[in-house]
Design an enzyme around this catalytic site. Structure first.
Site: not given
Length: 196
Positions: A12, A39, A131
């Site tokens: 991310s 992401h 996540d």
């Protein structure tokens, strides 16, 4: 033939730099496939694949639905799609975001664990969410290899910290050592499977 068939990587915030470091250190004859969930904004287009291709000797592509999985390729989850792994191929989904993310790292890792079990490697990199932690736990529970970026080498340590908490037996490595470890892992399993 290597023990492992696929490596899934989740990143991310700070992920582009981390991915460039890893992909830039992998040889062009890598014997396994790599799938990446990074992401990013849902409206982003091909900039990420172009950035990653510039640093990688391996072909980097954005996945299309039902695309076959082949070794020596880097597959990138398209923006605003979940990337799912099924035996031998990928699938794309527009199901609701998971933990506010689409692509979801957990979805990629969990479907990979279902499809490839002990032949999967999961790698969690820098990021500012949790996540991927549950997905990495599933990869490990199914007999695969769990790797986490050493949190002090991450732009944001939240995601590595969450993964380490979820998988206490994960292999924790500084960013610069992840690619050599992957290469050695594949080479070691190659020689083990051919000498045993």
């Amino acid at each position: 033939m290597t023990k492992f068939a696929i490596t899934v990587i989740g990143a991310s915030w700070g992920g582009l730099q981390a991915m460039e470091t890893i992909l830039g250190s992998l040889p062009e004859n890598l014997a396994i496939a790599i799938a990446v969930a990074q992401h990013r904004h849902k409206d982003s287009e091909g900039e990420l694949v172009n950035c990653l291709q510039r640093c990688s000797l391996l072909p980097v592509v954005e996945v299309i639905d039902k695309q076959a999985i082949a070794p020596g390729q880097v597959y990138l989850a398209p923006a605003d799609y979940h990337l799912l792994v099924e035996p031998g191929h990928f699938a794309l989904s527009t199901e609701a975001p998971v933990s506010y993310a689409r692509p979801s790292i957990d979805v990629l890792f969990e479907t990979t664990a279902d499809a490839y079990k002990e032949r999967a490697i999961g790698v969690i990199l820098t990021g500012s969410s949790q996540d991927g932690a549950q997905g990495l736990a599933k990869v490990k529970a199914y007999g695969g290899m769990a790797i986490v970026q050493e949190p002090t080498t991450a732009v944001s340590r939240i995601m590595p910290d969450a993964a380490i908490a979820a998988v206490v037996s994960a292999t924790i490595l500084p960013l610069s050592e992840i690619a050599p470890f992957l290469v050695n892992l594949c080479s070691s399993s190659f020689f083990t499977s051919n000498s045993g």
